[in-house]
Design an enzyme around this catalytic site. Structure first.
Site, PDB file in Angstrom:
ATOM      1  N   THR A   1     -15.046  -9.766   9.920  1.00  0.00           N
ATOM      2  CA  THR A   1     -16.067 -10.386  10.761  1.00  0.00           C
ATOM      3  C   THR A   1     -17.065  -9.335  11.232  1.00  0.00           C
ATOM      4  O   THR A   1     -18.278  -9.552  11.219  1.00  0.00           O
ATOM      5  CB  THR A   1     -15.410 -11.052  11.981  1.00  0.00           C
ATOM      6  OG1 THR A   1     -14.333 -11.860  11.535  1.00  0.00           O
ATOM      7  CG2 THR A   1     -16.403 -11.896  12.744  1.00  0.00           C
TER       8      THR A   1
ATOM      9  N   GLU B   1       4.669   6.253  -6.817  1.00  0.00           N
ATOM     10  CA  GLU B   1       3.277   5.945  -7.189  1.00  0.00           C
ATOM     11  C   GLU B   1       2.652   7.104  -7.959  1.00  0.00           C
ATOM     12  O   GLU B   1       1.918   6.899  -8.924  1.00  0.00           O
ATOM     13  CB  GLU B   1       2.440   5.622  -5.948  1.00  0.00           C
ATOM     14  CG  GLU B   1       2.873   4.379  -5.181  1.00  0.00           C
ATOM     15  CD  GLU B   1       3.011   3.144  -6.037  1.00  0.00           C
ATOM     16  OE1 GLU B   1       2.289   3.018  -7.038  1.00  0.00           O
ATOM     17  OE2 GLU B   1       3.879   2.304  -5.723  1.00  0.00           O
TER      18      GLU B   1
ATOM     19  N   HIS C   1       3.542   7.144 -11.605  1.00  0.00           N
ATOM     20  CA  HIS C   1       2.626   6.335 -12.424  1.00  0.00           C
ATOM     21  C   HIS C   1       1.331   7.099 -12.668  1.00  0.00           C
ATOM     22  O   HIS C   1       0.848   7.207 -13.784  1.00  0.00           O
ATOM     23  CB  HIS C   1       2.241   5.036 -11.696  1.00  0.00           C
ATOM     24  CG  HIS C   1       3.352   4.048 -11.553  1.00  0.00           C
ATOM     25  ND1 HIS C   1       4.086   3.599 -12.614  1.00  0.00           N
ATOM     26  CD2 HIS C   1       3.845   3.404 -10.462  1.00  0.00           C
ATOM     27  CE1 HIS C   1       4.988   2.710 -12.187  1.00  0.00           C
ATOM     28  NE2 HIS C   1       4.860   2.582 -10.874  1.00  0.00           N
TER      29      HIS C   1
ATOM     30  N   PRO D   1      -6.416  -8.330   5.024  1.00  0.00           N
ATOM     31  CA  PRO D   1      -5.572  -8.809   6.126  1.00  0.00           C
ATOM     32  C   PRO D   1      -6.383  -9.003   7.402  1.00  0.00           C
ATOM     33  O   PRO D   1      -7.492  -8.462   7.525  1.00  0.00           O
ATOM     34  CB  PRO D   1      -4.558  -7.680   6.320  1.00  0.00           C
ATOM     35  CG  PRO D   1      -4.702  -6.772   5.158  1.00  0.00           C
ATOM     36  CD  PRO D   1      -6.038  -7.003   4.552  1.00  0.00           C
TER      37      PRO D   1
ATOM     38  N   THR E   1      -8.960  -6.341   9.922  1.00  0.00           N
ATOM     39  CA  THR E   1      -9.437  -5.155   9.220  1.00  0.00           C
ATOM     40  C   THR E   1     -10.951  -5.012   9.330  1.00  0.00           C
ATOM     41  O   THR E   1     -11.531  -4.098   8.763  1.00  0.00           O
ATOM     42  CB  THR E   1      -9.046  -5.201   7.733  1.00  0.00           C
ATOM     43  OG1 THR E   1      -9.336  -6.505   7.230  1.00  0.00           O
ATOM     44  CG2 THR E   1      -7.575  -4.909   7.574  1.00  0.00           C
TER      45      THR E   1
ATOM     46  N   ASP F   1       8.352  -2.880 -12.385  1.00  0.00           N
ATOM     47  CA  ASP F   1       7.864  -2.039 -13.484  1.00  0.00           C
ATOM     48  C   ASP F   1       8.753  -2.199 -14.710  1.00  0.00           C
ATOM     49  O   ASP F   1       8.277  -2.316 -15.834  1.00  0.00           O
ATOM     50  CB  ASP F   1       7.900  -0.558 -13.076  1.00  0.00           C
ATOM     51  CG  ASP F   1       7.021  -0.287 -11.877  1.00  0.00           C
ATOM     52  OD1 ASP F   1       6.084  -1.071 -11.646  1.00  0.00           O
ATOM     53  OD2 ASP F   1       7.271   0.719 -11.177  1.00  0.00           O
TER      54      ASP F   1
HETATM   55  P1  ADP Z   1     -11.122  -9.723  10.752  1.00  0.00           P
HETATM   56  O1  ADP Z   1     -12.351 -10.542  10.727  1.00  0.00           O
HETATM   57  O2  ADP Z   1     -10.931  -8.914   9.497  1.00  0.00           O
HETATM   58  O3  ADP Z   1      -9.885 -10.437  11.140  1.00  0.00           O
HETATM   59  P2  ADP Z   1     -12.436  -8.504  12.972  1.00  0.00           P
HETATM   60  O4  ADP Z   1     -13.704  -8.088  12.350  1.00  0.00           O
HETATM   61  O5  ADP Z   1     -12.453  -9.762  13.752  1.00  0.00           O
HETATM   62  O6  ADP Z   1     -11.302  -8.606  11.876  1.00  0.00           O
HETATM   63  O7  ADP Z   1     -11.890  -7.316  13.869  1.00  0.00           O
HETATM   64  C1  ADP Z   1     -11.552  -7.479  15.214  1.00  0.00           C
HETATM   65  C2  ADP Z   1     -11.942  -6.281  16.010  1.00  0.00           C
HETATM   66  O8  ADP Z   1     -11.200  -5.134  15.606  1.00  0.00           O
HETATM   67  C3  ADP Z   1     -13.381  -5.884  15.840  1.00  0.00           C
HETATM   68  O9  ADP Z   1     -14.207  -6.576  16.723  1.00  0.00           O
HETATM   69  C4  ADP Z   1     -13.365  -4.399  16.128  1.00  0.00           C
HETATM   70  O10 ADP Z   1     -13.394  -4.132  17.506  1.00  0.00           O
HETATM   71  C5  ADP Z   1     -12.018  -3.969  15.599  1.00  0.00           C
HETATM   72  N1  ADP Z   1     -12.112  -3.473  14.225  1.00  0.00           N
HETATM   73  C6  ADP Z   1     -11.543  -4.040  13.141  1.00  0.00           C
HETATM   74  N2  ADP Z   1     -11.820  -3.315  12.040  1.00  0.00           N
HETATM   75  C7  ADP Z   1     -12.594  -2.304  12.402  1.00  0.00           C
HETATM   76  C8  ADP Z   1     -13.219  -1.226  11.695  1.00  0.00           C
HETATM   77  N3  ADP Z   1     -13.068  -1.071  10.371  1.00  0.00           N
HETATM   78  N4  ADP Z   1     -13.972  -0.350  12.412  1.00  0.00           N
HETATM   79  C9  ADP Z   1     -14.112  -0.489  13.737  1.00  0.00           C
HETATM   80  N5  ADP Z   1     -13.565  -1.480  14.457  1.00  0.00           N
HETATM   81  C10 ADP Z   1     -12.795  -2.383  13.817  1.00  0.00           C
END
Ligand code: ADP
Length: 622
Positions: A214, A431, A434, A208, A211, A507
């Site tokens: 990037t 869950e 299961h 999603p 998360t 299920d």
């Molecule tokens: P996506 O590419 O999955 O949509 P991003 O990498 O752009 O998400 O996340 C946006 C911002 O949210 C990041 O720059 C960071 O500040 C924060 N963030 C998201 N996930 C994490 C994580 N697992 N750990 C630390 N910071 C996170």
């Protein structure tokens, strides 16, 4: 900017024919205008000095005089030797002309270059039209300009010396472990290839939004110390056919030139989504061409060069299957919303940037932020700091976090955030029903993960199983055990809450299908016997039609139909009875696991095994 223009020029030679059409049009128009201006200019008019004009007028060579603006022209009684019928000069104002005449020298006013002026005044509107058209098309396609058509924007997005490290990304340990390999490879591509190890060319991060996909990609570049090219899938799609493809080519060329490097394509699904957007502008064809070019680049590039392609999507289901084939994005990494421990870790990462009151227990924040993704948590920390600042506090406390959560939750989809307590209990019980059934049955697949992190609409949790080995055939016992595992959720709900919920519908459908197959196809039911009731064409005896060609034929009598129904039902009932008994015997384990799962939100195989702690003799009981 100059650089990008050069890039565009170099690109021009490779532009596919379809794309050059607008240019051909513009060139033709320009030629027409030039020709017209030139023809007008070379009309049989001889320009002369004003003094000569006066002299010839005085000499009686001219029979008619015309004045247009500043120009005075005279029609010659007899054509000049060069064929001119008219002579023209620019008027010189009378007082000045009188003055000049005294000196008896030729004099003239040089007209402003009408040729250039005419050209300009004709071309200017043309340029304005082109500019407007470019602007509009850019608006419609979201990117691109006429001059920079083919050039990828990757150049703009190339970054070196990225400061992000794996420690900045929290709560996604599995993904980090998988990506570590890519880092090792990028650090030393040649060494890696020494033993013939093959590194995946493409790694697809699925999860999603927010998360940290990037962030992970950037961290890989940061850890490996390589250049990072990023571009969004939607930026590839242009209004003009072929531009996206040229852009892909350019992107890979640049990455190769800067190798080792990472190319990161965000929103990979945009290449699969744009289909019907601009049917007239060739959107469909454009998408296909761009996608094809991407596949060509993927197939053609040699990983030994040290370029790795990472891509992210939150909609893997709409991706073109061609992308996921072997040798392309053949490694897929799930980047899911974090569980409680993950959220705590992420909160810690971001809390470093603010002044936290000593003794603030971030775990309490993690506990009430069910369904928050990393980006939501980063935002939360920031909001808490803002709340604290507004209240003139010295440091950020738990109270500020609580206020910030209240503000943020309104903005996060309800279905993900703060599921009600009763539903979470139900989901956890279901869950684990299961999972414990699977653990108790020797032939069942191993439980890889149990989670109650909300997942899509209607699904409040999931249990992941992994087969211990490759299986092509299943025995009757194994199919029966599969049915039991499927019924485990339903059985646990009834056992703990006294009644089932709607959450078991899926299920039950799967379990019933399996039971029906046992009876109708596999000859696994003693009452029905080793008979196949699968509808195959009776007369020809040919193999069954391909799926979907014909509705299945019913080849049984009403009497048998009743028997089949009874057999399916009794299979399900018997399986449910066994499952319930099995869970009843493990009721205390179930309760213990439920309370831990409610707290941690997800349990992996190890956690579960240590929680169950039951001697293997219990397994045999299944
Ligand atoms: P996506 O590419 O999955 O949509 P991003 O990498 O752009 O998400 O996340 C946006 C911002 O949210 C990041 O720059 C960071 O500040 C924060 N963030 C998201 N996930 C994490 C994580 N697992 N750990 C630390 N910071 C996170």
């Amino acid at each position: 900017m100059a650089k990008s223009l050069l890039g565009a020029a170099a690109q021009g030679t490779r532009m596919p024919r379809r794309m050059t059409r607008p240019f051909a049009l513009v060139t033709m128009l320009a030629i027409a205008v030039l020709l017209g201006t030139w023809l007008a200019a070379r009309d049989e008019i001889e320009t002369t000095t004003y003094s000569e004009f006066e002299q010839r007028l005085a000499a009686g060579d001219i029979d008619r005089v015309t004045i247009v603006g500043d120009t005075i022209s005279g029609h010659l009684k007899s054509p000049a030797p060069d064929g001119a019928r008219t002579i023209a000069a620019t008027l010189v104002e009378p007082p000045l002309a009188d003055e000049l005449r005294k000196f008896n020298v030729p004099f003239q006013r040089v007209p402003q270059s009408t040729w250039l002026g005419g050209l300009l005044s004709t071309l200017l509107p043309l340029f304005l039209i082109i500019a407007a058209w470019t602007y509009l098309s850019r608006k419609m396609s979201g990117a691109g300009n006429l001059l920079g058509l083919g050039a990828s924007k990757a150049r703009l997005y190339m970054q070196k010396d990225i400061a992000v490290r794996f420690t900045d990304v929290a709560g996604v340990d599995e993904a980090k472990a998988e990506l570590q390999e890519v880092v090792d490879f990028l650090r030393n591509p040649r060494h890696y290839g020494r033993l013939g190890a093959r590194i995946p060319k493409g790694v697809l991060l699925i999860g999603p939004t927010g998360t940290g996909k990037t962030l992970l990609a950037r961290a890989v570049a940061g850890e490996a110390g390589v250049a990072f090219f990023s571009i969004s899938g939607s930026a590839f799609i242009e209004m003009f056919v072929g531009v996206g493809a040229a852009r892909v080519r350019d992107l890979f060329e640049q990455a190769r030139a800067n190798a080792p490097a990472i190319i990161f394509i965000d929103e990979l699904d945009a290449l699969g989504k744009v289909r019907a957007l601009f049917p007239l502008a060739g959107g469909h064809e454009e998408r296909e061409q761009t996608l094809n070019q991407l596949l060509v680049e993927l197939d053609g590039f040699d990983p030994a060069v040290g370029v790795v392609l990472l891509a992210a999507t939150n909609r893997p289901e709409i991706l073109d299957p061609a992308l996921l084939r072997a040798g392309r994005f053949d490694r897929q990494i799930l980047v899911d919303r974090p569980d409680r421990a993950g959220r705590l870790a992420i909160l810690r990462v971001h809390a470093k940037k603010i002044r936290l009151a000593p003794g603030t227990d971030l775990d309490q924040v993690a506990a009430i932020t069910v369904g928050f993704a990393g980006a939501d948590l980063a935002n939360l920390v920031n909001e808490a700091a803002i709340v604290a600042t507004r209240r003139d506090a010295d440091a950020v406390t738990l109270q500020h976090f609580n206020l910030a959560i209240e503000r943020i939750v309104a903005g996060i989809e309800k279905k993900h955030a703060l599921v009600n307590v009763r539903e979470r209990e139900l989901a956890a019980t279901h869950e684990l029903g299961h999972a414990l059934t699977a653990l108790a049955l020797p032939g069942a697949d191993r439980v890889h993960k149990v989670s109650i992190i909300p997942h899509g609409i209607g699904a409040l949790g999931y249990t992941l199983q992994r087969p211990a080995e490759d299986r092509h055939l299943l025995t009757r016992t194994q199919v029966t055990e599969k049915i039991m595992v499927l019924l485990g959720g339903y059985a646990a709900e009834v056992l703990v809450f006294g009644e089932p919920s709607t959450g078991a519908a899926d299920d039950l459908a799967k379990a019933t299908d399996l039971a029906r197959d046992m009876v109708l196809r596999f000859g696994m039911d003693d009452a029905i016997g080793p008979v196949s009731y699968e509808g195959s064409p009776v007369l020809t005896g040919a193999p069954a039609e391909p799926a979907g060609a014909l509705p299945p034929r019913r080849t049984w009598s009403p009497h048998t139909a009743q028997q089949i129904d009874d057999a399916v039902r009794s299979r399900i009932e018997a399986a449910l009875e066994r499952t319930t008994a099995l869970l009843q015997a493990r009721r205390s384990t179930l309760d213990r696991c439920v309370s831990v799962l409610l707290e941690r939100e997800s349990l992996d195989e190890e956690d579960l095994l240590s929680l169950v702690q039951e001697p293997t003799s219990m397994k045999a009981a299944g």
